[in-house]
Design a protein around this motif. Sequence first.
Motif, mmCIF file in Angstrom:
data_model
loop_
_atom_site.group_PDB
_atom_site.id
_atom_site.type_symbol
_atom_site.label_atom_id
_atom_site.label_comp_id
_atom_site.label_asym_id
_atom_site.label_seq_id
_atom_site.Cartn_x
_atom_site.Cartn_y
_atom_site.Cartn_z
ATOM 1 N N VAL A 24 33.155 39.328 42.801
ATOM 2 C CA VAL A 24 33.661 39.488 41.440
ATOM 3 C C VAL A 24 32.564 38.449 40.690
ATOM 4 C CG1 VAL A 24 35.362 38.650 39.764
ATOM 5 C CG2 VAL A 24 35.898 39.861 42.045
ATOM 6 N N LEU A 25 31.867 38.768 39.802
ATOM 7 C CA LEU A 25 30.936 38.121 39.181
ATOM 8 C C LEU A 25 31.332 37.854 37.485
ATOM 9 C CD1 LEU A 25 29.425 39.806 41.223
ATOM 10 C CD2 LEU A 25 27.495 39.453 39.734
ATOM 11 N N VAL A 26 31.530 36.641 37.144
ATOM 12 C CA VAL A 26 32.101 36.280 35.715
ATOM 13 C C VAL A 26 30.833 36.221 34.797
ATOM 14 C CG1 VAL A 26 33.383 34.578 34.405
ATOM 15 C CG2 VAL A 26 34.326 35.269 36.840
ATOM 16 N N LEU A 27 30.788 37.010 34.001
ATOM 17 C CA LEU A 27 29.605 37.059 33.095
ATOM 18 C C LEU A 27 29.901 36.830 31.508
ATOM 19 C CD1 LEU A 27 27.895 40.341 34.544
ATOM 20 C CD2 LEU A 27 27.557 37.868 35.297
ATOM 21 N N GLY A 28 29.022 36.463 30.649
ATOM 22 C CA GLY A 28 29.220 36.134 29.494
ATOM 23 C C GLY A 28 28.661 34.772 29.036
ATOM 24 N N SER A 29 28.293 34.627 27.811
ATOM 25 C CA SER A 29 27.692 33.486 27.402
ATOM 26 C C SER A 29 28.457 32.246 27.706
ATOM 27 C CB SER A 29 27.274 33.473 25.901
ATOM 28 O OG SER A 29 26.308 32.428 25.582
ATOM 29 N N GLY A 30 27.977 31.105 28.055
ATOM 30 C CA GLY A 30 28.394 29.763 28.103
ATOM 31 C C GLY A 30 29.293 29.522 26.920
ATOM 32 N N GLU A 141 30.429 44.961 47.278
ATOM 33 C CA GLU A 141 30.422 45.694 46.113
ATOM 34 C C GLU A 141 30.600 44.624 45.124
ATOM 35 O OE1 GLU A 141 32.092 49.701 44.400
ATOM 36 O OE2 GLU A 141 33.387 48.768 45.869
ATOM 37 N N PRO A 142 29.566 44.704 43.947
ATOM 38 C CA PRO A 142 29.924 43.818 42.677
ATOM 39 C C PRO A 142 31.067 44.355 41.881
ATOM 40 C CG PRO A 142 27.818 45.303 42.576
ATOM 41 C CD PRO A 142 28.661 45.492 43.960
ATOM 42 N N HIS A 143 31.702 43.706 41.251
ATOM 43 C CA HIS A 143 32.644 43.709 40.305
ATOM 44 C C HIS A 143 32.599 42.780 39.271
ATOM 45 C CE1 HIS A 143 34.397 45.819 43.760
ATOM 46 N NE2 HIS A 143 35.491 46.258 43.015
ATOM 47 N N TYR A 144 32.253 43.384 37.931
ATOM 48 C CA TYR A 144 31.845 42.571 36.948
ATOM 49 C C TYR A 144 32.913 42.420 35.745
ATOM 50 C CZ TYR A 144 27.534 44.273 38.544
ATOM 51 O OH TYR A 144 26.363 44.730 39.643
ATOM 52 N N VAL A 145 33.183 41.047 35.647
ATOM 53 C CA VAL A 145 34.109 40.602 34.568
ATOM 54 C C VAL A 145 33.317 39.954 33.304
ATOM 55 C CG1 VAL A 145 36.373 39.410 33.956
ATOM 56 C CG2 VAL A 145 36.015 40.554 36.456
ATOM 57 N N ILE A 146 33.322 40.543 32.308
ATOM 58 C CA ILE A 146 32.585 39.947 31.195
ATOM 59 C C ILE A 146 33.479 39.633 30.031
ATOM 60 C CG2 ILE A 146 30.587 40.654 29.399
ATOM 61 C CD1 ILE A 146 29.993 42.963 31.202
ATOM 62 N N ILE A 147 33.266 38.488 29.569
ATOM 63 C CA ILE A 147 34.191 38.015 28.444
ATOM 64 C C ILE A 147 33.029 37.637 27.303
ATOM 65 C CG2 ILE A 147 33.653 35.626 29.113
ATOM 66 C CD1 ILE A 147 36.584 35.168 27.837
ATOM 67 N N LYS A 188 31.324 48.700 38.612
ATOM 68 C CA LYS A 188 32.683 48.448 38.233
ATOM 69 C C LYS A 188 32.764 47.344 37.461
ATOM 70 C CE LYS A 188 34.537 50.658 42.447
ATOM 71 N NZ LYS A 188 35.419 50.678 43.518
ATOM 72 N N ARG A 189 33.142 47.596 36.231
ATOM 73 C CA ARG A 189 33.160 46.585 35.081
ATOM 74 C C ARG A 189 34.287 46.394 34.229
ATOM 75 N NH1 ARG A 189 28.017 47.586 30.964
ATOM 76 N NH2 ARG A 189 28.890 49.747 30.182
ATOM 77 N N VAL A 190 34.469 45.567 33.620
ATOM 78 C CA VAL A 190 35.590 45.405 32.477
ATOM 79 C C VAL A 190 35.072 44.164 31.422
ATOM 80 C CG1 VAL A 190 37.116 43.834 33.725
ATOM 81 C CG2 VAL A 190 37.971 45.448 31.975
ATOM 82 N N ILE A 191 35.382 44.270 30.324
ATOM 83 C CA ILE A 191 34.966 43.439 29.376
ATOM 84 C C ILE A 191 36.306 43.054 28.633
ATOM 85 C CG2 ILE A 191 34.170 45.068 27.508
ATOM 86 C CD1 ILE A 191 32.342 43.165 26.397
ATOM 87 N N VAL A 192 36.678 41.720 28.535
ATOM 88 C CA VAL A 192 37.691 41.136 27.764
ATOM 89 C C VAL A 192 37.341 40.307 26.704
ATOM 90 C CG1 VAL A 192 39.055 41.150 29.851
ATOM 91 C CG2 VAL A 192 37.912 39.285 29.101
ATOM 92 N N SER A 193 38.196 39.928 25.681
ATOM 93 C CA SER A 193 37.707 39.034 24.472
ATOM 94 C C SER A 193 38.101 37.582 24.713
ATOM 95 C CB SER A 193 38.195 39.648 23.131
ATOM 96 O OG SER A 193 39.331 39.566 23.107
ATOM 97 N N TYR A 194 37.569 36.654 24.158
ATOM 98 C CA TYR A 194 38.118 35.347 24.106
ATOM 99 C C TYR A 194 39.676 35.221 23.650
ATOM 100 C CZ TYR A 194 38.181 30.413 22.898
ATOM 101 O OH TYR A 194 38.449 29.133 22.809
ATOM 102 N N GLU A 195 39.705 36.065 22.581
ATOM 103 C CA GLU A 195 41.130 36.113 21.936
ATOM 104 C C GLU A 195 42.119 36.641 22.647
ATOM 105 O OE1 GLU A 195 38.191 35.456 18.885
ATOM 106 O OE2 GLU A 195 38.370 37.037 20.355
ATOM 107 N N GLU A 196 41.791 37.687 23.420
ATOM 108 C CA GLU A 196 42.653 38.514 24.389
ATOM 109 C C GLU A 196 43.174 37.600 25.626
ATOM 110 O OE1 GLU A 196 42.733 42.431 27.155
ATOM 111 O OE2 GLU A 196 40.948 41.663 26.523
ATOM 112 N N LEU A 197 42.110 36.883 26.084
ATOM 113 C CA LEU A 197 42.252 35.869 27.291
ATOM 114 C C LEU A 197 43.319 34.723 26.821
ATOM 115 C CD1 LEU A 197 41.915 34.802 30.183
ATOM 116 C CD2 LEU A 197 39.926 33.678 29.324
ATOM 117 N N PHE A 198 43.012 34.064 25.815
ATOM 118 C CA PHE A 198 43.721 32.938 25.314
ATOM 119 C C PHE A 198 44.947 33.351 24.778
ATOM 120 C CE2 PHE A 198 39.787 30.757 26.162
ATOM 121 C CZ PHE A 198 40.006 29.765 26.530
ATOM 122 N N ASP A 199 45.218 34.445 23.898
ATOM 123 C CA ASP A 199 46.283 34.583 23.314
ATOM 124 C C ASP A 199 47.607 35.261 24.505
ATOM 125 O OD1 ASP A 199 45.262 33.548 21.038
ATOM 126 O OD2 ASP A 199 44.979 35.653 19.997
#
Length: 311
Positions: A24-30, A141-147, A188-199
């Motif tokens: 599981v690779l956590v991706l997205g800008s710092g 197998e890489p699984h990408y989680v992007i925020i 295999k990837r998914v993208i979430v938003s900052y607001e979705e994660l925190f709210d």
Amino acid sequence: MKEQKISGLLKLLKLNKQPATKAVLVLGSGRSGTSVLTKGLHFMGVDLGNDKFIKPTKVNPKGYFENEHILNLHKKIGSKLKFRPSPEGYENQRNIKQYRKELEDYVRETFSDKPVWGWKDPRTNDYLALWKAILKDVNAEPHYVIIIRNPIDVVSSNIRAWDRDEMWALRQWQLRTLLSLRDTFGGKRVIVSYEELFDTPLECLRRISNTLDLPWPKDEAHLQEQLDEFIDPNLQRSRSDIDLDAFKERDDLTDDVKELYLLALEGVRSQEYFDSQAYHDRVEALYQRYLKDYGTLERNPPTKEKKPKPV
């Protein structure tokens, strides 16, 4: 009898080709919520290893959850590749092969017996070609989680945390976002938003689990308790109005930056569209536009002139 043996061998070969582990690779800008996301994934059951994490700081008092060994090797690679994006084929360059082998050896030693494992370091966005090669070699197998987070808030957080140059911080957000979207296409990837994660953190993590077929705890109530205890709303110091019509009208952002953020949010809203060729084509167009308009980005931010101390 001979046909049965051949059939058995083919089945064995097919089994051997199946990935032994999920990475599981956590991706997205710092400054986009990657630390909270990584801790949430750990609560779900993603193994982050037993090595040291870099220590919490005033900037991130809850912790970064960045594997110190991987981070240090990323920094060594960055000392050789001083600009982003990295040149095509860099993962096979002579001056990178040593670090590639060290990363591969470390992964084999640390995670070969872990069914689901992962790591987070914003530099991973820059080295996805390298990591794809490593994961293939270790049969994972890489699984990408992007925020994704509003670039205005990312830049503000960079300035507040490290007093970074505003334009450099914006370009880093832009390029790392483009690389995370572009270089994960077809995986295999998914993208979430900052607001979705925190709210709605529980619902956000459940969506990640369902989309990528990652572990999910039987006791959701306990997971919710862990999230409530860990997530501190007082640490969210930069949250812009998410009125997208207002965002589109801002005159302090260029059209390409606006388009990229809005495109990322489209991926959040529709997994089907996020995985489509049409979506990738739009990302590729923005990536080529970035290269044409801005070229490469220095890995280290420009040094600000120090103000003279009062006499």
